[in-house]
Write an enzyme that holds these catalytic residues in place. Sequence first.
Site, PDB file in Angstrom:
ATOM      1  N   SER A  59       8.677   3.479 -48.720  1.00 42.18           N
ATOM      2  CA  SER A  59      10.038   2.977 -48.901  1.00 42.18           C
ATOM      3  C   SER A  59      10.343   1.835 -47.932  1.00 42.18           C
ATOM      4  CB  SER A  59      11.053   4.103 -48.741  1.00 42.18           C
ATOM      5  OG  SER A  59      10.462   5.275 -48.261  1.00 42.18           O
ATOM      6  N   PHE A  60       9.674   1.819 -46.796  1.00 36.00           N
ATOM      7  CA  PHE A  60       9.999   0.804 -45.795  1.00 36.00           C
ATOM      8  C   PHE A  60       8.795  -0.012 -45.369  1.00 36.00           C
ATOM      9  CE2 PHE A  60      12.795   4.467 -45.450  1.00 36.00           C
ATOM     10  CZ  PHE A  60      13.985   3.861 -45.796  1.00 36.00           C
ATOM     11  N   ASP A  67       0.857   8.564 -42.670  1.00 31.83           N
ATOM     12  CA  ASP A  67       2.313   8.479 -42.848  1.00 31.83           C
ATOM     13  C   ASP A  67       3.073   9.446 -41.952  1.00 31.83           C
ATOM     14  OD1 ASP A  67       4.840   7.892 -43.561  1.00 31.83           O
ATOM     15  OD2 ASP A  67       4.575   8.152 -45.710  1.00 31.83           O
ATOM     16  N   ASP A  95       6.066  15.709 -43.941  1.00 35.59           N
ATOM     17  CA  ASP A  95       5.943  15.115 -45.276  1.00 35.59           C
ATOM     18  C   ASP A  95       4.503  15.214 -45.761  1.00 35.59           C
ATOM     19  OD1 ASP A  95       6.746  13.904 -47.626  1.00 35.59           O
ATOM     20  OD2 ASP A  95       6.762  11.871 -46.797  1.00 35.59           O
TER      21      ASP A  95
END
Length: 327
Positions: free
Chosen positions: A42-43, A174, A156
């Site tokens: 997302s970033f 991540d 996550d």
Amino acid sequence: SAVVPPASNSATNTNTTMHATVPPTKRTPNDFIFGKVIGEGSFSTVYLTKDIHTQKEFAIKVCEKHYIIKEKKTEYVKREKDILFYLSNTPFIVKLYYTFQDAERLYFVLSYAKNGELLPHINKVGSFDVECTKFYSGEILVALEYLHNMNVIHRDLKPENILLDENMHIMITDFGSAKMYKPAVDRKTKNGVSGCNDDEDEPRRRKNSFVGTAQYVSPELLTDKPVTPSSDLWAFGCIIYQMISGLPPFRSRSEYIMFQKITKLEYEFPSGFCEKARNLVEKLLVLDSEQRIGATDKVKYSSIRSHPFYESLDFDNLHKTTPPPIY
Ligand code: ADE
């Protein structure tokens, strides 16, 4: 189809003028050839790159500063960098070599996992056989032992965040949702710090605001209970289920319904699901995070290692073992 971020002339490299004969301590985007996009978050965007000095391949994660600031994610990006540097040099976790920045972007130079994400490997064959599931979930467990001993919760964990290197060993990546936690002095008394629910370092986030990916998110995250390392064990249970059956246990097109299923432990095993794997998954997918298998283990997840599903798996030598072929 090389996608090259525009070269930035604002990047400075004062080290080269000071010490012309030694390698610069700070790199710039110009030290790398940027190739294809190998990941998108997302970033951030992750590129396959090649160091022009050494020809070595790296994965470089690029974050647009203005976007990070606009979306108020600076704390997360800083935390990911701190945690990755703190973790480095262990098998099964992606290595952060260094970071640099120019006027517009932040760059994370990471080890490149040549065989990409675990998810397409599962989807390509439909599901893993028991040997494959033992091996790959075994590597994930060893990675979690390391993380949790370092007081890091990933938060996550999912097959998209588990990468495979050139030798088909796993690399967890991540850490954008990861968190350092204060270990309980004694989980059984009220004297210690219970879990890690002290979110004073996250003023803009509501207590336990949802950070994971819906399908692997633990019930405690959805019900404002303390998030502990055991939340990663829940995701681990979901991943074992997915390796064996091909699909994650909690599925719905509606996130709301999926969350209801998770908090009610509403899932089923397809017929033919390996019995020992089923028993292990049932001990991991437990609503009370403290009652999950391994939750009260010390240094290693010895109770998980000694579960009948892992019979004869040599956990301590997995990274030196040739992985079983995937099918
Ligand atoms: N996708 C995201 N990060 C990656 C990495 N380090 N290697 C390969 N693919 C990736």
